[in-house]
Enzyme design. Structure first.
Site, PDB file in Angstrom:
ATOM      1  N   LEU A 108       0.861  -1.185   0.000  1.00  0.00           N
ATOM      2  CA  LEU A 108       0.000   0.000   0.000  1.00  0.00           C
ATOM      3  C   LEU A 108       0.895   1.232   0.000  1.00  0.00           C
ATOM      4  O   LEU A 108       1.824   1.331   0.813  1.00  0.00           O
ATOM      5  CB  LEU A 108      -0.904   0.009   1.238  1.00  0.00           C
ATOM      6  N   ILE A 139       4.590  -1.107   3.084  1.00  0.00           N
ATOM      7  CA  ILE A 139       4.256   0.279   2.776  1.00  0.00           C
ATOM      8  C   ILE A 139       5.192   0.767   1.676  1.00  0.00           C
ATOM      9  O   ILE A 139       6.413   0.660   1.798  1.00  0.00           O
ATOM     10  CB  ILE A 139       4.367   1.172   4.027  1.00  0.00           C
ATOM     11  N   LYS A 140       4.604   1.281   0.610  1.00  0.00           N
ATOM     12  CA  LYS A 140       5.394   1.743  -0.533  1.00  0.00           C
ATOM     13  C   LYS A 140       5.825   3.194  -0.321  1.00  0.00           C
ATOM     14  O   LYS A 140       4.989   4.065  -0.067  1.00  0.00           O
ATOM     15  CB  LYS A 140       4.580   1.629  -1.827  1.00  0.00           C
ATOM     16  N   ILE A 141       7.128   3.412  -0.442  1.00  0.00           N
ATOM     17  CA  ILE A 141       7.715   4.745  -0.306  1.00  0.00           C
ATOM     18  C   ILE A 141       8.478   5.053  -1.587  1.00  0.00           C
ATOM     19  O   ILE A 141       9.325   4.267  -2.007  1.00  0.00           O
ATOM     20  CB  ILE A 141       8.673   4.791   0.899  1.00  0.00           C
TER      21      ILE A 141
END
Length: 366
Positions: A108, A139-141
């Site tokens: 996400l 978690i997509k960064i």
């Protein structure tokens, strides 16, 4: 004949699905993909959610309900996205447990409007991680300059991170450093690092999409369709070198998992190339390839799995040297691609919020 997608898994490459929507989860299709095709994980991004939420009626009842409760479009979007990711995580949880945390992840993304805000990205990453509340979430960064510090902070906080929008090997080197630094900080604080997972999403076909037209204008046909694969192969070689370093040896000894390269944007954009062109070239151990539905179906139908990455690594230096000799600055073009990627996801994020506002208004008027 064995399923080519499953054969990729036997060769050491995990196949993820670059797609998410509620009916995929509710219909049992995701379970079928896991059982039949050996699917090992899933990625999402603002563009995927834009198509899923604004482009269907699957979410209309929830949009109406949340709107009536006074939620704004950003809050509604997050609620819908988190619910889908959480449900996908639950579907993948048996695989996650069976593989001892090697597979079964669902990603996400933080808001792309924060791509140049380190503190904002780190804070949102932590908030989304807690909101999803699943050990197999990622978690997509974005792998921007500002994203590097957020990656370190998130890894140090024990958050699984998918670093996205990587185009340049030079930036990838910095991402590896940021990942290791986060693990080192945890280790120095006496915190466990064994369960933390991370991937680095290196984008492929968009590189050729940027460079091929320049090659056409400069009449350099021999390099057409070669540079994206060469760039990715150098990235993979960089990964191998980092994993053999003394720095990684210390972390590995403490139980750290390597940050695997993830090949993104592996669908073929140019009809002159085969539809599984980039998938075939980048089969490699300890990597992930995330495939959109049409590419996954194509590979299931006529993929030819074989370990080809070493061929690409051998060819890459001469191909990249020839590109430079042609006067084409790969570093400059990958910087442009990073900026364009951030802008594209930001536009999709804005579009899905606008679509939710429009839907909420229409549904309220009924």
């Amino acid at each position: 004949m064995s399923n080519p997608l499953r054969r990729l898994g036997e060769l050491g490459q995990s196949i993820w699905y670059d797609y998410i929507t509620r009916d995929l989860l509710a219909s049992g299709e995701l379970n079928r993909l896991i059982e039949v095709d050996g699917l090992r994980g899933m990625t999402s991004n603002p563009t995927i959610f834009e198509k899923a939420i604004a482009g269907s009626r699957l979410y209309d009842d929830d949009i109406r309900r949340l709107s009536e409760r006074g939620r704004n479009s950003a809050e509604i979007f997050e609620t819908l996205a988190v619910a889908d990711v959480r449900a996908a995580c639950d579907t993948f949880m048996p695989l996650y447990r069976e593989s001892n945390g090697a597979d079964g992840y669902v990603s996400l993304e933080v808001s792309p409007r924060l791509a140049h805000d380190s503190d904002g990205t780190a804070q949102e990453a932590e908030r989304l991680w807690l909101e999803v509340g699943r050990a197999n979430a990622m978690i997509k960064i974005p792998g921007t300059w500002a994203g590097l510090a957020a990656i370190t902070r998130s890894i140090e906080a024990g958050i699984n991170v998918n670093v996205t929008l990587l185009f340049a090997v030079e930036r990838y080197v910095q991402v590896i450093d940021a990942f290791m630094r986060g693990l080192e900080r945890r280790l120095d604080r006496g915190l466990p690092i064994q369960s933390i997972a991370s991937v680095a999403s290196f984008f492929v076909s968009r590189v050729d999409g940027k460079i091929d037209p320049i090659l056409d204008r400069r009449a350099v046909p021999a390099l057409r369709g070669k540079i994206a694969i060469a760039n990715a192969c150098i990235a993979y070689e960089t990964f191998l070198k980092s994993r053999n370093s003394e720095r990684w040896e210390r972390l590995s000894h403490a139980g750290a998992r390597p940050q695997q390269p993830l090949w993104a944007s592996t669908s073929t954009k140019d009809p002159q190339y085969p539809d599984v062109y980039y998938v075939e070239a980048l089969v490699a151990p300890d990597t992930v390839n995330t495939l959109p539905p049409e590419t996954l179906e194509a590979y299931r139908d006529h993929g030819s799995p074989a370990m080809r990455i070493q061929e690409g690594i051998r060819a890459a230096p001469a191909q990249l040297a020839a590109l430079a000799e042609a006067g084409i600055d790969l570093q400059a073009l990958t910087r442009e691609l990073e900026e364009e990627g951030v802008a594209k996801f930001a536009a999709s994020h804005a579009a899905v919020l606008a679509g939710i506002d429009t839907k909420a208004g229409m549904l309220a008027a009924r």
